[in-house]
Design a protein around this motif. Sequence first.
Motif, PDB file in Angstrom:
ATOM      1  N   ILE A 172       0.848  -1.204   0.000  1.00  0.00           N
ATOM      2  CA  ILE A 172       0.000   0.000   0.000  1.00  0.00           C
ATOM      3  C   ILE A 172       0.879   1.248   0.000  1.00  0.00           C
ATOM      4  O   ILE A 172       0.588   2.222  -0.695  1.00  0.00           O
ATOM      5  CB  ILE A 172      -0.976  -0.048   1.185  1.00  0.00           C
ATOM      6  N   LYS A 176       0.847   4.120  -2.850  1.00  0.00           N
ATOM      7  CA  LYS A 176       0.726   5.545  -2.573  1.00  0.00           C
ATOM      8  C   LYS A 176       1.916   6.318  -3.129  1.00  0.00           C
ATOM      9  O   LYS A 176       1.774   7.438  -3.606  1.00  0.00           O
ATOM     10  CB  LYS A 176       0.602   5.770  -1.065  1.00  0.00           C
ATOM     11  N   LEU A 215      -8.231   4.448  -3.242  1.00  0.00           N
ATOM     12  CA  LEU A 215      -8.797   3.666  -2.146  1.00  0.00           C
ATOM     13  C   LEU A 215      -9.195   2.280  -2.639  1.00  0.00           C
ATOM     14  O   LEU A 215      -8.900   1.266  -1.996  1.00  0.00           O
ATOM     15  CB  LEU A 215     -10.014   4.402  -1.579  1.00  0.00           C
ATOM     16  N   SER A 218      -6.144   0.136  -3.193  1.00  0.00           N
ATOM     17  CA  SER A 218      -5.489  -0.318  -1.960  1.00  0.00           C
ATOM     18  C   SER A 218      -6.356  -1.341  -1.245  1.00  0.00           C
ATOM     19  O   SER A 218      -5.837  -2.251  -0.587  1.00  0.00           O
ATOM     20  CB  SER A 218      -5.126   0.866  -1.062  1.00  0.00           C
TER      21      SER A 218
ATOM     22  N   PHE B  61      -9.345   5.775   5.349  1.00  0.00           N
ATOM     23  CA  PHE B  61      -9.382   6.472   4.057  1.00  0.00           C
ATOM     24  C   PHE B  61      -8.112   7.294   3.853  1.00  0.00           C
ATOM     25  O   PHE B  61      -7.466   7.222   2.803  1.00  0.00           O
ATOM     26  CB  PHE B  61     -10.620   7.375   3.996  1.00  0.00           C
ATOM     27  N   ILE B  62      -7.740   8.069   4.877  1.00  0.00           N
ATOM     28  CA  ILE B  62      -6.561   8.923   4.733  1.00  0.00           C
ATOM     29  C   ILE B  62      -5.305   8.078   4.606  1.00  0.00           C
ATOM     30  O   ILE B  62      -4.399   8.396   3.838  1.00  0.00           O
ATOM     31  CB  ILE B  62      -6.462   9.904   5.917  1.00  0.00           C
ATOM     32  N   ARG B  63      -5.280   6.959   5.365  1.00  0.00           N
ATOM     33  CA  ARG B  63      -4.085   6.117   5.318  1.00  0.00           C
ATOM     34  C   ARG B  63      -3.903   5.421   3.978  1.00  0.00           C
ATOM     35  O   ARG B  63      -2.788   5.068   3.612  1.00  0.00           O
ATOM     36  CB  ARG B  63      -4.152   5.046   6.410  1.00  0.00           C
ATOM     37  N   SER B  64      -4.996   5.148   3.266  1.00  0.00           N
ATOM     38  CA  SER B  64      -4.804   4.364   2.044  1.00  0.00           C
ATOM     39  C   SER B  64      -4.857   5.207   0.772  1.00  0.00           C
ATOM     40  O   SER B  64      -4.939   4.656  -0.309  1.00  0.00           O
ATOM     41  CB  SER B  64      -5.779   3.182   1.982  1.00  0.00           C
ATOM     42  N   THR B  65      -4.802   6.531   0.916  1.00  0.00           N
ATOM     43  CA  THR B  65      -4.682   7.349  -0.292  1.00  0.00           C
ATOM     44  C   THR B  65      -3.382   8.152  -0.224  1.00  0.00           C
ATOM     45  O   THR B  65      -2.897   8.444   0.864  1.00  0.00           O
ATOM     46  CB  THR B  65      -5.895   8.287  -0.450  1.00  0.00           C
ATOM     47  N   PRO B  66      -2.817   8.499  -1.385  1.00  0.00           N
ATOM     48  CA  PRO B  66      -1.480   9.111  -1.391  1.00  0.00           C
ATOM     49  C   PRO B  66      -1.469  10.518  -0.801  1.00  0.00           C
ATOM     50  O   PRO B  66      -2.397  11.300  -1.007  1.00  0.00           O
ATOM     51  CB  PRO B  66      -1.123   9.183  -2.874  1.00  0.00           C
ATOM     52  N   ILE B  69      -1.735  13.479  -3.339  1.00  0.00           N
ATOM     53  CA  ILE B  69      -3.086  13.872  -3.738  1.00  0.00           C
ATOM     54  C   ILE B  69      -3.723  14.713  -2.642  1.00  0.00           C
ATOM     55  O   ILE B  69      -4.426  15.688  -2.912  1.00  0.00           O
ATOM     56  CB  ILE B  69      -3.942  12.623  -3.978  1.00  0.00           C
ATOM     57  N   GLN B  70      -3.475  14.323  -1.394  1.00  0.00           N
ATOM     58  CA  GLN B  70      -4.067  15.084  -0.296  1.00  0.00           C
ATOM     59  C   GLN B  70      -3.513  16.505  -0.261  1.00  0.00           C
ATOM     60  O   GLN B  70      -4.242  17.455   0.017  1.00  0.00           O
ATOM     61  CB  GLN B  70      -3.817  14.355   1.026  1.00  0.00           C
ATOM     62  N   HIS B  98      -2.176  13.651   7.510  1.00  0.00           N
ATOM     63  CA  HIS B  98      -1.816  12.322   7.011  1.00  0.00           C
ATOM     64  C   HIS B  98      -1.119  11.515   8.111  1.00  0.00           C
ATOM     65  O   HIS B  98      -1.484  10.380   8.394  1.00  0.00           O
ATOM     66  CB  HIS B  98      -0.901  12.458   5.797  1.00  0.00           C
ATOM     67  N   TYR B 102      -1.550   7.880  11.075  1.00  0.00           N
ATOM     68  CA  TYR B 102      -0.567   6.858  11.460  1.00  0.00           C
ATOM     69  C   TYR B 102      -0.329   6.898  12.963  1.00  0.00           C
ATOM     70  O   TYR B 102      -0.286   5.873  13.628  1.00  0.00           O
ATOM     71  CB  TYR B 102       0.753   7.078  10.725  1.00  0.00           C
TER      72      TYR B 102
END
Lengths: 242, 221
Positions: A172, A176, A215, A218, B61-66, B69-70, B98, B102
């Motif tokens: 993942i 990203k 999303l 992933s 959601f935040i963890r699995s998107t780059p 992009i954020q 982000h 974590y």
Amino acid sequence: MAQRLLLVSTIMAFLAGLAIASFAGFREFLPGLLQGALITVEITVAGAVLALVCAVIAALAKLYGPAPVRWLAITYIELFRGTSALVQLFWMFFVLPHFGVRLEPLLVAILALGLNIGAYGAEVVRGAIIAVPRGQWEATIALNMSRAAALRRVILPQAFVAMIPPWGNLLIELLKSTSLVSLITIADLTFRAQQMNQTTFRTVEIFIIVLLLYLAISMIITVGMRALEAKAAGAVARGRAH
Amino acid sequence: MVWDWSYALSILPILAQASIVTIQATLLGFVLAATLGLLLAILRTSPLPIIAVPTGLVVEFIRSTPLLIQIFFLYFVFPEFGVTLDAFVAGVIALGVHYATYCSEVYRAGLEGVPRGQWEASTALNLSPFHTFRDVIIPQAIPPVIPALGNYFVALFKETPLLSAIAVMELMQRAKILGSQTFRYIEPITIAGAFFLVMSLIAAALIRYVERRIALRGIRP
């Protein structure tokens, strides 16, 4: 159970993305973005293969190699874990040509990201190998197996099961980090989003689709790794029963 | 000779100045990540599903998107709602949020590590939820997870070059501009890389030191 939950949410997320896409009338964006997503997936898959190969080689070299090989592996791991992925990408893209090495941007992307994740993966592989109980090594000595055979037939299969969940996380991370390749002119999902944003200024819609696409990818990785984990754990358990 | 020392030395002060921006972004971003992360962790461990489930969804959601992009999203989307953010501020918020997700997982591990009896004792003593958290749970939950937080501090530091994508004048952006001005990319980008390597090796050594100190001190005072 958790697996089914994930699968359902993947489908829901994807349907939600599609629904938003058709309702708000930006059906126009999805095809272009999906083309970009294809490049993203390609880089992720190729990077993952490279990362796995690098990780296993570096971990074995760090654990069992003679001193110079071990030092080489440690240097590789620390160098790639210690600097930023973007710096590595830029370094390969801008600096390597000055040394006469001119690579395709796509190749640079796969190399940089694969080597980066491979360095993190090396520590995962090493940890999993160390975590195999000592008794297993002792048993292979008692059975008069060579070290290579012991590694291949006894230690690695057991370590493999333990390293699947952390590899899921790394994949993942890899997915990203593929968004960085948009900065070296590769037309991946992020690049397309940027491009569309600059021409249409429909920022919210475009970036929401893009986030949902990432999303969805992933979640597919998560579900796939869960399935692999269940399968591998089952195989090792059956092997023990024999 | 490929590497030009005099050129490398001449750009060093410029890069050093840019690295201050990198360090500022790291520190501010991590302060945001550490505080927001704790809040998210507390919300996510809430006994009320109405609070815990949406928080969990947002975190995942935040963890699995780059992050990239954020960053774009914050930088380009906020102006549409009439809030124009400075690139630096947008970048720091994106980094902080982000990494807050974590950190929240780390805090959650810490919170779950506090024995149940501590909660029961707080109830028996009639402490309010606020005092239970502030005086009993958090002081026990945080020290064991400091090394894990430290790792994310280093990770956040290494993600700051992404701010160059929205033209924040941090180290990477400076290095790239220097490269494009003189067509000598070798020195600026290599120096930027060396800076990150040295800083993260130092940080890693510090984390190991703290880890040892915590182990020495025993479980709890």
